[in-house]
Enzyme design. Structure first.
Site, PDB file in Angstrom:
ATOM      1  N   LYS A  35       0.842  -1.196   0.000  1.00  0.00           N
ATOM      2  CA  LYS A  35       0.000   0.000   0.000  1.00  0.00           C
ATOM      3  C   LYS A  35       0.877   1.246   0.000  1.00  0.00           C
ATOM      4  O   LYS A  35       2.087   1.180   0.226  1.00  0.00           O
ATOM      5  CB  LYS A  35      -0.930  -0.007   1.208  1.00  0.00           C
ATOM      6  N   TYR A 259      15.067  29.865   8.931  1.00  0.00           N
ATOM      7  CA  TYR A 259      13.820  30.516   9.309  1.00  0.00           C
ATOM      8  C   TYR A 259      13.589  30.432  10.814  1.00  0.00           C
ATOM      9  O   TYR A 259      13.810  29.397  11.441  1.00  0.00           O
ATOM     10  CB  TYR A 259      12.639  29.857   8.591  1.00  0.00           C
TER      11      TYR A 259
END
Length: 368
Positions: A35, A259
């Site tokens: 999956k 940042y």
């Protein structure tokens, strides 16, 4: 020239890890779980890497059809079953097994005439409390399925909530097995209980479990659901994420990085900029101290991961330069170790690999 970031998929490691499942569960057939695009490795690569599995399991109906189109002829199992009545004819047409976990799915099968028999996995909720019939509801659900002319084999199935921690204080495997045995009783049909954790703890669970099918996921990709390191179980990494240093900055005490200016240099230091960021699938929330390897030497992430770049401490790598090789996880740096530092799990890192990352194939230990 392409950006110097690539993920190498090691098909030989996928084959090796599948063989470890065979060793741990020698009497069981194997559903190799593919999956989520084979946990970020690519569906077709999953099909090739797990070619010796007895079947492939996933949740996406369209990808089950892709597997058939790609040439997979062995069984396929939909782990979440049908999503709509229109899916039912596809099961018969393409010989796809379906999980059945609620009464609505039973009704879909009752109301659809199947021109070819299909096999199903009837799921019991033994404490995970996501999908499945309760132990008290289970026999009635089985009886209704058994009455449908188009249903051939019914496999009894459950899912362990805490297979990585056998004596979990809230819900043990032993308790889930007890509930399963109570609900399934002597109903005929094969059993499928163990996920990766159950397979890896097979020795401790000997005599408790009876698996005709096992459903390994993360262990096939070189990770573990928790506890010990993958290498302790003889598992090998199947994805290696590499990049390069693309810039170098010299900092003085008090200078900040990235940042939010979250990291402040404690003194003079060299910082390297790596071509990899959260748009590539590296976790933005990875903190200072997350391990990274530069030119074969271990160092750490500093500052906040940005969209396309991240910064690392080059103090332990005094000869680093623009172009120095960077290992972010995989062969030489376990993905579970990176995930733990970032407060997540290896599954998430694998599945988050972004489409813009170049994907290569190579044997583990090569430069890929």
């Amino acid at each position: 020239m392409p950006r110097p970031l690539s993920a190498t998929i090691h098909l030989d490691s996928m084959q090796h890890n599948l063989s470890r499942v065979r060793t741990e569960a020698p009497l069981a057939k194997i559903w190799a779980v593919v999956k989520a695009n084979a946990y970020g490795h690519g569906l077709e690569r999953g099909m090739r890497g797990f070619a010796q599995a007895d079947g492939l399991a996933l949740v996406e109906t369209e990808n089950a059809l892709r597997l058939r189109e790609a040439g997979w002829i062995k069984p396929i199992l939909l782990l979440e079953g049908m999503f709509d009545a229109s899916d039912v004819p596809l099961l018969a047409e393409h010989n796809i097994n379906s999980t059945v976990h609620n009464i609505e799915q039973v009704k879909m099968l009752e109301y659809t005439q199947l021109y070819r028999p299909i096999d199903v996995h009837l799921k019991m909720n033994t404490g995970m409390n996501r999908l499945g019939f309760t132990p008290d509801e289970y026999a009635a659900a089985y009886k209704r399925l058994r009455a449908i002319p188009g249903i051939r084999n019914i496999t009894h199935m459950t899912h362990f909530a805490n297979a990585d921690e056998l004596e979990h204080p809230r819900l043990t495997i032993a308790e889930q097995v007890r509930r399963f045995q109570y609900g399934a009783g002597d109903l005929p049909g094969e059993r499928s209980l163990s996920n990766s954790g159950g397979v890896l703890h097979g020795a401790e669970l000997a005599g408790m479990l009876s698996n005709d099918w096992v459903r390994p996921g993360i262990m096939l990709y070189g990770g573990t659901p928790g506890g010990r390191a993958a290498a302790d179980y003889g598992l090998r990494p199947t994805m290696t994420l590499r990049s390069e240093i693309i810039g170098i900055q010299q900092l003085e005490a008090g200078d900040t990085v990235g940042y939010g200016s979250r990291f402040e240099a404690p003194g003079p230091m060299t910082v390297g900029v790596v071509a990899c960021g959260y748009a590539d699938g590296y976790p933005r929330h990875a903190p200072h101290g997350t391990p990274v390897i530069v030119d074969g030497r271990r160092t750490t992430l500093v500052g906040r991961v940005s969209m396309d770049m991240m910064t690392v401490d080059l103090t332990p790598v005094p000869n680093a330069r623009v172009g120095s090789k960077v290992l972010l996880w995989g062969d030489g740096l376990p993905i579970d170790e990176v995930a733990q530092a970032a407060g997540t799990i290896g599954y998430e890192l694998m599945c988050a690999l972004a489409p813009r990352v170049r994907v290569l194939e190579g044997r583990m230990g090569s430069d890929g």
